[in-house]
Design an enzyme around this catalytic site. Structure first.
Site, PDB file in Angstrom:
ATOM      1  N   SER A 147     -36.587 -10.127 -22.526  1.00  0.00           N
ATOM      2  CA  SER A 147     -37.967  -9.794 -22.905  1.00  0.00           C
ATOM      3  C   SER A 147     -38.922 -10.899 -22.456  1.00  0.00           C
ATOM      4  O   SER A 147     -40.045 -10.627 -22.017  1.00  0.00           O
ATOM      5  CB  SER A 147     -38.092  -9.581 -24.423  1.00  0.00           C
ATOM      6  OG  SER A 147     -37.746 -10.758 -25.118  1.00  0.00           O
ATOM      7  N   ASP A 205     -38.198 -18.826 -25.629  1.00  0.00           N
ATOM      8  CA  ASP A 205     -37.699 -18.043 -24.490  1.00  0.00           C
ATOM      9  C   ASP A 205     -38.726 -17.979 -23.361  1.00  0.00           C
ATOM     10  O   ASP A 205     -38.383 -18.163 -22.185  1.00  0.00           O
ATOM     11  CB  ASP A 205     -37.341 -16.614 -24.935  1.00  0.00           C
ATOM     12  CG  ASP A 205     -36.135 -16.584 -25.859  1.00  0.00           C
ATOM     13  OD1 ASP A 205     -35.610 -17.667 -26.170  1.00  0.00           O
ATOM     14  OD2 ASP A 205     -35.719 -15.478 -26.273  1.00  0.00           O
TER      15      ASP A 205
HETATM   16  N1  LIG Z   1     -36.370  -5.392 -17.081  1.00  0.00           N
HETATM   17  C1  LIG Z   1     -36.974  -4.829 -18.117  1.00  0.00           C
HETATM   18  N2  LIG Z   1     -37.653  -3.669 -17.974  1.00  0.00           N
HETATM   19  C2  LIG Z   1     -38.275  -3.125 -19.039  1.00  0.00           C
HETATM   20  N3  LIG Z   1     -38.278  -3.616 -20.290  1.00  0.00           N
HETATM   21  C3  LIG Z   1     -37.620  -4.762 -20.490  1.00  0.00           C
HETATM   22  C4  LIG Z   1     -36.932  -5.417 -19.424  1.00  0.00           C
HETATM   23  N4  LIG Z   1     -36.372  -6.523 -19.931  1.00  0.00           N
HETATM   24  C5  LIG Z   1     -36.674  -6.549 -21.250  1.00  0.00           C
HETATM   25  N5  LIG Z   1     -37.424  -5.501 -21.594  1.00  0.00           N
HETATM   26  C6  LIG Z   1     -37.960  -5.197 -22.953  1.00  0.00           C
HETATM   27  O1  LIG Z   1     -37.440  -6.188 -23.831  1.00  0.00           O
HETATM   28  C7  LIG Z   1     -36.660  -5.594 -24.889  1.00  0.00           C
HETATM   29  C8  LIG Z   1     -35.459  -6.458 -25.210  1.00  0.00           C
HETATM   30  O2  LIG Z   1     -35.927  -7.592 -25.844  1.00  0.00           O
HETATM   31  P1  LIG Z   1     -35.081  -8.378 -26.934  1.00  0.00           P
HETATM   32  O3  LIG Z   1     -35.885  -9.561 -27.271  1.00  0.00           O
HETATM   33  O4  LIG Z   1     -34.665  -7.476 -28.040  1.00  0.00           O
HETATM   34  O5  LIG Z   1     -33.765  -8.827 -26.147  1.00  0.00           O
HETATM   35  P2  LIG Z   1     -33.517 -10.058 -25.160  1.00  0.00           P
HETATM   36  O6  LIG Z   1     -34.821 -10.677 -24.831  1.00  0.00           O
HETATM   37  O7  LIG Z   1     -32.705  -9.563 -24.018  1.00  0.00           O
HETATM   38  O8  LIG Z   1     -32.629 -11.018 -26.040  1.00  0.00           O
HETATM   39  P3  LIG Z   1     -33.049 -12.399 -26.822  1.00  0.00           P
HETATM   40  O9  LIG Z   1     -34.454 -12.202 -27.296  1.00  0.00           O
HETATM   41  O10 LIG Z   1     -32.081 -12.486 -27.954  1.00  0.00           O
HETATM   42  O11 LIG Z   1     -32.854 -13.467 -25.821  1.00  0.00           O
HETATM   43  C9  LIG Z   1     -36.251  -4.233 -24.348  1.00  0.00           C
HETATM   44  O12 LIG Z   1     -36.071  -3.326 -25.419  1.00  0.00           O
HETATM   45  C10 LIG Z   1     -37.439  -3.858 -23.462  1.00  0.00           C
HETATM   46  O13 LIG Z   1     -38.444  -3.273 -24.245  1.00  0.00           O
HETATM   47  C1  LIG Z   2     -33.639 -15.626 -32.180  1.00  0.00           C
HETATM   48  C2  LIG Z   2     -34.608 -16.478 -31.400  1.00  0.00           C
HETATM   49  O1  LIG Z   2     -34.598 -17.799 -31.962  1.00  0.00           O
HETATM   50  C3  LIG Z   2     -34.172 -16.652 -29.953  1.00  0.00           C
HETATM   51  C4  LIG Z   2     -34.036 -15.374 -29.189  1.00  0.00           C
HETATM   52  O2  LIG Z   2     -33.618 -15.693 -27.881  1.00  0.00           O
HETATM   53  C5  LIG Z   2     -35.987 -15.881 -31.508  1.00  0.00           C
HETATM   54  C6  LIG Z   2     -37.096 -16.810 -31.052  1.00  0.00           C
HETATM   55  O3  LIG Z   2     -36.892 -18.015 -30.998  1.00  0.00           O
HETATM   56  O4  LIG Z   2     -38.179 -16.281 -30.775  1.00  0.00           O
HETATM   57 MG   LIG Z   3     -36.137 -11.414 -26.342  1.00  0.00          MG
END
Ligand SMILES: Nc1ncnc2c1ncn2[C@@H]1O[C@H](COP(=O)(O)OP(=O)(O)OP(=O)(O)O)[C@@H](O)[C@H]1O
Ligand SMILES: C[C@@](O)(CCO)CC(=O)[O-]
Ligand SMILES: [Mg+2]
Length: 397
Positions: A147, A205
Protein backbone atom coordinates in the site's frame (compact mmCIF):
# COMPACT_ATOMS: atom_id res chain seq x y z
CA UNK A 1 1.87 19.96 -17.72
CA UNK A 2 2.96 16.40 -18.50
CA UNK A 3 4.70 16.41 -21.88
CA UNK A 4 5.47 12.71 -22.23
CA UNK A 5 4.88 9.40 -20.44
CA UNK A 6 6.84 8.86 -17.23
CA UNK A 7 7.66 5.57 -15.55
CA UNK A 8 8.59 5.44 -11.90
CA UNK A 9 8.93 2.85 -9.16
CA UNK A 10 9.08 2.52 -5.37
CA UNK A 11 10.25 -0.42 -3.23
CA UNK A 12 8.35 -2.61 -0.80
CA UNK A 13 9.76 -3.08 2.69
CA UNK A 14 10.33 -5.57 5.46
CA UNK A 15 10.14 -4.49 9.09
CA UNK A 16 12.93 -6.09 11.12
CA UNK A 17 11.45 -4.91 14.43
CA UNK A 18 8.85 -2.46 15.71
CA UNK A 19 5.72 -3.17 13.63
CA UNK A 20 2.56 -2.06 15.50
CA UNK A 21 4.63 -0.58 18.36
CA UNK A 22 5.65 2.16 15.88
CA UNK A 23 1.99 3.23 15.56
CA UNK A 24 2.17 4.02 19.31
CA UNK A 25 5.34 6.13 19.19
CA UNK A 26 7.95 3.36 19.54
CA UNK A 27 10.96 2.81 17.25
CA UNK A 28 10.89 0.58 14.17
CA UNK A 29 13.72 -0.68 11.96
CA UNK A 30 12.70 -1.16 8.34
CA UNK A 31 14.53 -2.13 5.16
CA UNK A 32 13.65 -1.51 1.50
CA UNK A 33 13.29 -4.68 -0.59
CA UNK A 34 14.33 -5.38 -4.16
CA UNK A 35 10.65 -5.97 -5.02
CA UNK A 36 9.06 -2.84 -6.49
CA UNK A 37 5.79 -1.22 -7.58
CA UNK A 38 5.98 0.41 -11.04
CA UNK A 39 3.72 3.22 -12.28
CA UNK A 40 3.42 4.67 -15.76
CA UNK A 41 1.60 7.98 -16.24
CA UNK A 42 0.75 9.16 -19.77
CA UNK A 43 -0.73 12.50 -20.87
CA UNK A 44 -4.12 12.09 -22.53
CA UNK A 45 -6.23 14.46 -24.61
CA UNK A 46 -9.63 12.77 -24.25
CA UNK A 47 -10.68 14.72 -21.14
CA UNK A 48 -10.63 11.57 -18.99
CA UNK A 49 -8.65 10.14 -16.12
CA UNK A 50 -8.00 6.42 -16.38
CA UNK A 51 -6.51 4.17 -13.70
CA UNK A 52 -5.60 0.60 -14.51
CA UNK A 53 -4.56 -1.71 -11.65
CA UNK A 54 -3.78 -5.15 -13.12
CA UNK A 55 -2.71 -6.67 -9.76
CA UNK A 56 -6.25 -6.28 -8.43
CA UNK A 57 -8.08 -6.58 -11.77
CA UNK A 58 -9.42 -3.00 -11.72
CA UNK A 59 -9.67 -0.51 -14.60
CA UNK A 60 -11.75 2.63 -14.11
CA UNK A 61 -12.10 5.99 -15.81
CA UNK A 62 -13.86 9.27 -15.12
CA UNK A 63 -14.46 12.51 -17.10
CA UNK A 64 -12.34 15.36 -15.70
CA UNK A 65 -15.44 17.63 -15.84
CA UNK A 66 -17.16 15.26 -13.38
CA UNK A 67 -14.10 15.12 -11.13
CA UNK A 68 -14.03 18.94 -11.15
CA UNK A 69 -17.44 18.97 -9.40
CA UNK A 70 -15.78 17.33 -6.36
CA UNK A 71 -12.95 19.84 -6.04
CA UNK A 72 -14.78 22.05 -3.53
CA UNK A 73 -14.85 19.15 -1.03
CA UNK A 74 -11.07 18.99 -1.35
CA UNK A 75 -10.25 22.67 -1.47
CA UNK A 76 -10.63 23.41 2.24
CA UNK A 77 -7.59 22.67 4.34
CA UNK A 78 -5.12 22.41 1.47
CA UNK A 79 -2.32 21.80 3.87
CA UNK A 80 -0.81 18.40 3.07
CA UNK A 81 -0.37 17.55 6.75
CA UNK A 82 -4.20 17.28 7.11
CA UNK A 83 -5.82 13.83 7.34
CA UNK A 84 -8.61 12.68 5.02
CA UNK A 85 -11.93 13.76 6.59
CA UNK A 86 -15.01 11.52 6.91
CA UNK A 87 -16.91 13.98 4.63
CA UNK A 88 -14.25 13.64 1.93
CA UNK A 89 -14.30 9.84 2.16
CA UNK A 90 -18.12 9.77 1.99
CA UNK A 91 -18.09 12.05 -1.06
CA UNK A 92 -15.55 9.80 -2.79
CA UNK A 93 -17.45 6.61 -1.99
CA UNK A 94 -20.64 8.09 -3.38
CA UNK A 95 -18.84 9.39 -6.49
CA UNK A 96 -17.10 6.06 -7.18
CA UNK A 97 -20.30 4.12 -6.39
CA UNK A 98 -18.45 2.11 -3.75
CA UNK A 99 -20.87 -0.21 -2.04
CA UNK A 100 -20.45 -3.66 -0.54
CA UNK A 101 -20.32 -5.09 -4.10
CA UNK A 102 -16.71 -3.96 -4.49
CA UNK A 103 -14.15 -5.91 -2.48
CA UNK A 104 -12.23 -3.92 0.12
CA UNK A 105 -9.03 -4.38 -1.91
CA UNK A 106 -10.49 -2.73 -5.00
CA UNK A 107 -12.30 -0.02 -3.10
CA UNK A 108 -9.32 1.03 -0.95
CA UNK A 109 -6.97 1.21 -3.97
CA UNK A 110 -9.55 3.28 -5.90
CA UNK A 111 -10.33 5.56 -2.96
CA UNK A 112 -6.64 6.24 -2.28
CA UNK A 113 -6.16 7.16 -5.95
CA UNK A 114 -9.20 9.47 -6.08
CA UNK A 115 -8.28 11.07 -2.78
CA UNK A 116 -4.72 11.87 -3.94
CA UNK A 117 -5.82 12.95 -7.43
CA UNK A 118 -8.44 15.39 -6.12
CA UNK A 119 -6.43 16.74 -3.18
CA UNK A 120 -3.32 17.36 -5.29
CA UNK A 121 -5.43 18.83 -8.14
CA UNK A 122 -7.23 21.17 -5.70
CA UNK A 123 -3.96 22.27 -4.11
CA UNK A 124 -2.05 22.94 -7.34
CA UNK A 125 -4.97 24.13 -9.50
CA UNK A 126 -4.58 21.48 -12.20
CA UNK A 127 -6.98 18.73 -13.22
CA UNK A 128 -4.87 16.77 -15.71
CA UNK A 129 -6.28 14.28 -18.20
CA UNK A 130 -3.97 11.28 -17.73
CA UNK A 131 -3.79 7.49 -18.00
CA UNK A 132 -2.13 5.71 -15.09
CA UNK A 133 -1.11 2.05 -14.91
CA UNK A 134 0.25 0.61 -11.64
CA UNK A 135 1.77 -2.85 -11.52
CA UNK A 136 3.68 -4.44 -8.65
CA UNK A 137 6.13 -7.28 -8.07
CA UNK A 138 4.92 -7.22 -4.45
CA UNK A 139 2.13 -9.44 -3.19
CA UNK A 140 -0.81 -7.15 -2.34
CA UNK A 141 -1.82 -7.08 1.33
CA UNK A 142 0.90 -9.46 2.57
CA UNK A 143 2.95 -7.29 4.93
CA UNK A 144 5.57 -6.07 2.45
CA UNK A 145 4.32 -2.49 2.21
CA UNK A 146 2.38 -2.79 -1.07
CA UNK A 147 0.00 0.00 0.00
CA UNK A 148 2.89 2.37 0.76
CA UNK A 149 4.74 1.65 -2.51
CA UNK A 150 1.41 2.28 -4.31
CA UNK A 151 0.77 5.56 -2.45
CA UNK A 152 4.34 6.82 -2.97
CA UNK A 153 4.20 6.08 -6.73
CA UNK A 154 0.80 7.81 -7.02
CA UNK A 155 1.92 10.85 -5.03
CA UNK A 156 5.12 11.28 -7.10
CA UNK A 157 3.30 10.84 -10.42
CA UNK A 158 0.42 13.22 -9.58
CA UNK A 159 2.68 15.89 -8.07
CA UNK A 160 4.78 15.77 -11.26
CA UNK A 161 1.68 15.88 -13.51
CA UNK A 162 0.38 18.94 -11.60
CA UNK A 163 3.77 20.71 -11.81
CA UNK A 164 4.28 20.70 -8.00
CA UNK A 165 7.64 18.94 -8.37
CA UNK A 166 10.03 18.83 -11.27
CA UNK A 167 10.76 15.97 -13.56
CA UNK A 168 14.43 15.21 -12.87
CA UNK A 169 16.42 14.46 -15.99
CA UNK A 170 20.05 13.45 -16.00
CA UNK A 171 21.41 12.57 -19.41
CA UNK A 172 22.80 9.06 -19.70
CA UNK A 173 21.28 7.96 -16.38
CA UNK A 174 18.77 5.13 -16.54
CA UNK A 175 17.42 5.88 -13.05
CA UNK A 176 17.08 9.35 -11.45
CA UNK A 177 15.80 10.53 -8.07
CA UNK A 178 14.07 13.71 -6.94
CA UNK A 179 15.92 16.21 -4.69
CA UNK A 180 15.50 15.89 -0.93
CA UNK A 181 12.80 18.58 -0.44
CA UNK A 182 10.70 17.10 -3.25
CA UNK A 183 11.06 13.65 -1.69
CA UNK A 184 9.72 15.16 1.54
CA UNK A 185 6.67 16.49 -0.31
CA UNK A 186 6.10 13.11 -2.02
CA UNK A 187 6.35 11.39 1.36
CA UNK A 188 3.84 13.75 3.02
CA UNK A 189 1.24 13.16 0.29
CA UNK A 190 1.91 9.41 0.25
CA UNK A 191 1.22 9.35 3.99
CA UNK A 192 -2.27 10.67 3.23
CA UNK A 193 -2.78 7.86 0.70
CA UNK A 194 -1.73 5.43 3.45
CA UNK A 195 -4.26 7.07 5.78
CA UNK A 196 -7.03 6.22 3.29
CA UNK A 197 -5.86 2.57 3.10
CA UNK A 198 -4.73 2.00 6.71
CA UNK A 199 -6.75 4.32 8.90
CA UNK A 200 -3.91 5.16 11.31
CA UNK A 201 -0.52 4.50 9.72
CA UNK A 202 2.69 5.43 11.53
CA UNK A 203 4.37 6.58 8.31
CA UNK A 204 7.21 4.05 8.44
CA UNK A 205 6.17 2.20 5.27
CA UNK A 206 5.81 5.29 3.03
CA UNK A 207 9.12 6.64 4.41
CA UNK A 208 10.97 3.47 3.36
CA UNK A 209 9.26 3.48 -0.06
CA UNK A 210 10.33 7.13 -0.50
CA UNK A 211 13.91 7.00 0.81
CA UNK A 212 14.82 3.31 0.44
CA UNK A 213 17.82 1.88 2.30
CA UNK A 214 17.57 0.93 5.97
CA UNK A 215 15.72 3.30 8.33
CA UNK A 216 14.94 3.82 11.97
CA UNK A 217 11.54 5.49 12.29
CA UNK A 218 10.04 6.90 15.46
CA UNK A 219 7.19 9.42 15.88
CA UNK A 220 7.69 10.74 12.34
CA UNK A 221 11.47 11.07 12.73
CA UNK A 222 13.29 9.24 9.94
CA UNK A 223 16.93 8.28 10.41
CA UNK A 224 18.78 6.52 7.59
CA UNK A 225 21.28 3.99 8.93
CA UNK A 226 24.46 4.77 7.06
CA UNK A 227 26.46 1.69 7.95
CA UNK A 228 24.65 -1.63 7.92
CA UNK A 229 25.96 -5.15 7.40
CA UNK A 230 24.75 -7.18 4.41
CA UNK A 231 21.90 -9.24 5.80
CA UNK A 232 20.45 -12.29 4.05
CA UNK A 233 16.71 -12.68 4.54
CA UNK A 234 14.29 -15.35 3.40
CA UNK A 235 10.75 -14.06 2.83
CA UNK A 236 7.85 -16.47 3.18
CA UNK A 237 4.35 -15.57 2.07
CA UNK A 238 1.82 -17.72 3.92
CA UNK A 239 -0.80 -16.46 1.42
CA UNK A 240 -3.24 -15.95 4.32
CA UNK A 241 -4.97 -12.69 3.46
CA UNK A 242 -5.37 -9.95 6.06
CA UNK A 243 -5.92 -6.23 6.31
CA UNK A 244 -3.44 -3.88 7.95
CA UNK A 245 -6.28 -1.49 8.81
CA UNK A 246 -8.18 -4.14 10.81
CA UNK A 247 -5.03 -5.43 12.57
CA UNK A 248 -3.89 -1.93 13.59
CA UNK A 249 -7.39 -1.18 14.96
CA UNK A 250 -7.35 -4.49 16.91
CA UNK A 251 -4.06 -3.61 18.64
CA UNK A 252 -5.43 -0.20 19.62
CA UNK A 253 -8.48 -1.86 21.21
CA UNK A 254 -6.26 -4.26 23.18
CA UNK A 255 -4.11 -1.38 24.48
CA UNK A 256 -7.24 0.52 25.56
CA UNK A 257 -8.65 -2.59 27.25
CA UNK A 258 -5.44 -3.71 29.02
CA UNK A 259 -3.08 -0.71 29.19
CA UNK A 260 -1.08 -1.99 32.14
CA UNK A 261 -0.47 -5.29 30.35
CA UNK A 262 0.09 -4.05 26.78
CA UNK A 263 2.21 -0.94 27.37
CA UNK A 264 5.15 -2.92 28.84
CA UNK A 265 5.03 -5.19 25.77
CA UNK A 266 5.27 -2.14 23.49
CA UNK A 267 8.14 -0.79 25.61
CA UNK A 268 9.93 -4.12 25.21
CA UNK A 269 9.41 -4.00 21.41
CA UNK A 270 10.96 -0.53 21.44
CA UNK A 271 13.97 -1.86 23.38
CA UNK A 272 14.32 -4.69 20.84
CA UNK A 273 14.50 -2.19 17.94
CA UNK A 274 17.20 -0.19 19.76
CA UNK A 275 19.15 -3.33 20.69
CA UNK A 276 18.97 -4.59 17.10
CA UNK A 277 20.19 -1.23 15.78
CA UNK A 278 23.21 -1.33 18.13
CA UNK A 279 24.02 -4.87 17.02
CA UNK A 280 23.76 -3.92 13.32
CA UNK A 281 26.09 -0.96 13.91
CA UNK A 282 28.61 -3.16 15.71
CA UNK A 283 28.39 -5.75 12.91
CA UNK A 284 29.02 -3.08 10.26
CA UNK A 285 32.03 -1.91 12.28
CA UNK A 286 33.60 -5.37 12.73
CA UNK A 287 31.78 -8.19 10.92
CA UNK A 288 31.67 -11.36 13.00
CA UNK A 289 29.49 -14.46 13.26
CA UNK A 290 29.14 -13.92 17.01
CA UNK A 291 26.35 -11.33 16.50
CA UNK A 292 23.97 -13.73 14.77
CA UNK A 293 22.77 -15.56 17.92
CA UNK A 294 21.74 -12.14 19.34
CA UNK A 295 19.82 -11.16 16.18
CA UNK A 296 18.15 -14.59 16.16
CA UNK A 297 17.11 -14.32 19.79
CA UNK A 298 15.64 -10.86 19.17
CA UNK A 299 13.55 -12.35 16.32
CA UNK A 300 12.27 -15.08 18.67
CA UNK A 301 11.40 -12.67 21.50
CA UNK A 302 9.63 -10.21 19.20
CA UNK A 303 7.61 -12.97 17.52
CA UNK A 304 6.26 -13.92 20.98
CA UNK A 305 5.42 -10.26 21.68
CA UNK A 306 3.57 -9.93 18.38
CA UNK A 307 1.49 -12.97 19.32
CA UNK A 308 0.74 -11.37 22.70
CA UNK A 309 -0.63 -8.19 21.09
CA UNK A 310 -2.91 -10.32 18.92
CA UNK A 311 -1.38 -10.06 15.44
CA UNK A 312 -0.06 -13.61 15.14
CA UNK A 313 -1.58 -16.39 13.03
CA UNK A 314 -1.22 -20.18 13.07
CA UNK A 315 0.37 -20.03 9.59
CA UNK A 316 3.07 -17.65 10.91
CA UNK A 317 3.69 -19.90 13.93
CA UNK A 318 4.04 -22.73 11.44
CA UNK A 319 6.72 -20.85 9.45
CA UNK A 320 8.63 -20.33 12.74
CA UNK A 321 8.29 -24.02 13.64
CA UNK A 322 9.30 -25.32 10.18
CA UNK A 323 12.34 -23.02 9.91
CA UNK A 324 13.36 -23.86 13.51
CA UNK A 325 13.65 -27.54 12.52
CA UNK A 326 16.44 -26.34 10.17
CA UNK A 327 18.09 -24.19 12.86
CA UNK A 328 16.65 -20.92 11.45
CA UNK A 329 14.82 -18.12 13.27
CA UNK A 330 11.76 -16.29 11.92
CA UNK A 331 9.20 -13.65 12.83
CA UNK A 332 6.20 -12.10 11.12
CA UNK A 333 6.84 -8.83 9.29
CA UNK A 334 4.45 -5.92 8.67
CA UNK A 335 0.98 -6.08 10.14
CA UNK A 336 0.86 -9.88 10.65
CA UNK A 337 -2.40 -11.83 10.91
CA UNK A 338 -1.12 -13.91 7.94
CA UNK A 339 0.90 -12.42 5.09
CA UNK A 340 4.68 -12.69 5.27
CA UNK A 341 7.35 -13.85 7.69
CA UNK A 342 11.08 -13.11 7.53
CA UNK A 343 13.78 -15.64 8.35
CA UNK A 344 17.31 -14.56 9.16
CA UNK A 345 20.00 -16.41 7.19
CA UNK A 346 23.64 -16.43 8.22
CA UNK A 347 26.29 -15.67 5.58
CA UNK A 348 27.39 -19.30 5.87
CA UNK A 349 23.90 -20.88 6.02
CA UNK A 350 24.37 -24.27 4.35
CA UNK A 351 22.72 -24.07 0.87
CA UNK A 352 21.46 -27.65 1.24
CA UNK A 353 19.80 -26.83 4.57
CA UNK A 354 18.27 -23.69 3.03
CA UNK A 355 16.89 -25.72 0.15
CA UNK A 356 15.42 -28.28 2.59
CA UNK A 357 13.74 -25.44 4.55
CA UNK A 358 12.36 -23.94 1.33
CA UNK A 359 10.97 -27.30 0.27
CA UNK A 360 9.26 -27.81 3.63
CA UNK A 361 7.74 -24.31 3.44
CA UNK A 362 6.56 -24.88 -0.14
CA UNK A 363 5.00 -28.18 0.95
CA UNK A 364 2.84 -26.16 3.39
CA UNK A 365 1.56 -24.12 0.39
CA UNK A 366 3.75 -21.10 1.14
CA UNK A 367 5.87 -19.20 -1.35
CA UNK A 368 9.40 -18.23 -0.37
CA UNK A 369 12.31 -16.38 -1.88
CA UNK A 370 15.60 -14.89 -0.71
CA UNK A 371 15.79 -11.13 -0.99
CA UNK A 372 18.43 -8.47 -0.77
CA UNK A 373 17.82 -5.40 1.37
CA UNK A 374 18.53 -1.67 1.15
CA UNK A 375 17.05 -1.00 -2.31
CA UNK A 376 16.73 2.64 -3.51
CA UNK A 377 13.55 4.62 -2.86
CA UNK A 378 11.17 6.26 -5.37
CA UNK A 379 12.88 6.92 -8.71
CA UNK A 380 12.19 7.70 -12.35
CA UNK A 381 13.20 5.19 -15.02
CA UNK A 382 14.17 5.59 -18.64
CA UNK A 383 12.11 3.19 -20.77
CA UNK A 384 15.25 1.39 -21.95
CA UNK A 385 16.18 0.53 -18.34
CA UNK A 386 12.91 -1.31 -17.59
CA UNK A 387 12.89 -5.08 -17.26
CA UNK A 388 11.05 -7.00 -19.99
CA UNK A 389 8.19 -8.14 -17.70
CA UNK A 390 7.46 -4.56 -16.57
CA UNK A 391 7.59 -3.26 -20.16
CA UNK A 392 5.26 -6.04 -21.21
CA UNK A 393 2.62 -4.96 -18.65
CA UNK A 394 2.80 -1.31 -19.70
CA UNK A 395 2.71 -2.15 -23.41
CA UNK A 396 -0.31 -4.39 -23.03
CA UNK A 397 -2.63 -1.93 -21.22
N1 LIG B 1 -0.41 -2.72 -6.95
C1 LIG B 1 -1.54 -2.34 -6.38
N2 LIG B 1 -2.62 -2.04 -7.13
C2 LIG B 1 -3.76 -1.64 -6.53
N3 LIG B 1 -3.96 -1.51 -5.21
C3 LIG B 1 -2.92 -1.80 -4.42
C4 LIG B 1 -1.67 -2.23 -4.96
N4 LIG B 1 -0.84 -2.44 -3.92
C5 LIG B 1 -1.54 -2.18 -2.80
N5 LIG B 1 -2.79 -1.79 -3.08
C6 LIG B 1 -3.84 -1.40 -2.10
O1 LIG B 1 -3.30 -1.61 -0.80
C7 LIG B 1 -4.09 -2.56 -0.06
C8 LIG B 1 -3.20 -3.45 0.78
O2 LIG B 1 -2.69 -2.67 1.81
P1 LIG B 1 -2.33 -3.27 3.23
O3 LIG B 1 -1.73 -2.15 3.98
O4 LIG B 1 -3.50 -3.96 3.84
O5 LIG B 1 -1.21 -4.37 2.92
P2 LIG B 1 0.35 -4.21 2.67
O6 LIG B 1 0.67 -2.77 2.50
O7 LIG B 1 0.72 -5.11 1.54
O8 LIG B 1 0.97 -4.79 4.00
P3 LIG B 1 1.63 -3.98 5.27
O9 LIG B 1 0.85 -2.72 5.42
O10 LIG B 1 1.42 -4.91 6.43
O11 LIG B 1 3.05 -3.83 4.92
C9 LIG B 1 -4.85 -3.35 -1.11
O12 LIG B 1 -6.07 -3.82 -0.57
C10 LIG B 1 -5.06 -2.31 -2.21
O13 LIG B 1 -6.20 -1.55 -1.93
C1 LIG C 1 1.56 -2.56 11.39
C2 LIG C 1 2.38 -1.37 10.98
O1 LIG C 1 3.21 -0.99 12.09
C3 LIG C 1 3.34 -1.70 9.85
C4 LIG C 1 2.68 -2.20 8.61
O2 LIG C 1 3.70 -2.47 7.66
C5 LIG C 1 1.45 -0.23 10.62
C6 LIG C 1 2.14 1.11 10.51
O3 LIG C 1 3.22 1.28 11.05
O4 LIG C 1 1.53 1.99 9.89
MG1 LIG D 1 0.19 -1.33 4.00
Amino acid sequence: MLAKPLTLSAPGKAILHGEHAVVHGKAALAVALNLRTFLQIRPSNNGKVLICLPNIGTSLNWETVRLRTLLTVFSDGLDESKSPSPEQMDALKEFAGITTELSATESLGTLAFLYLYLSISAKYGQIPSVEIVVWSELPTGAGLGSSAAYSVCLAAALLTACGAIGCPVEEEKSVVRWPEEELELINRWAFRGEQVIHGKPSGVDNSVATWGGVLRFQSGKITSLKRVPTLRILLTNTKVSRSTKILVAGVKDKILKFPAIMNPVLASMDAISHECESVLEAMAESPSQEYYPVLEELFDINQHHLNVIGVGHSSLDNVCRVTATHGLHSKLTGAGGGGCAITLLRPDTDPLMMEAARQDLSACGYECWETSIGAPGICLHSLSSLKADVLHVFNSV
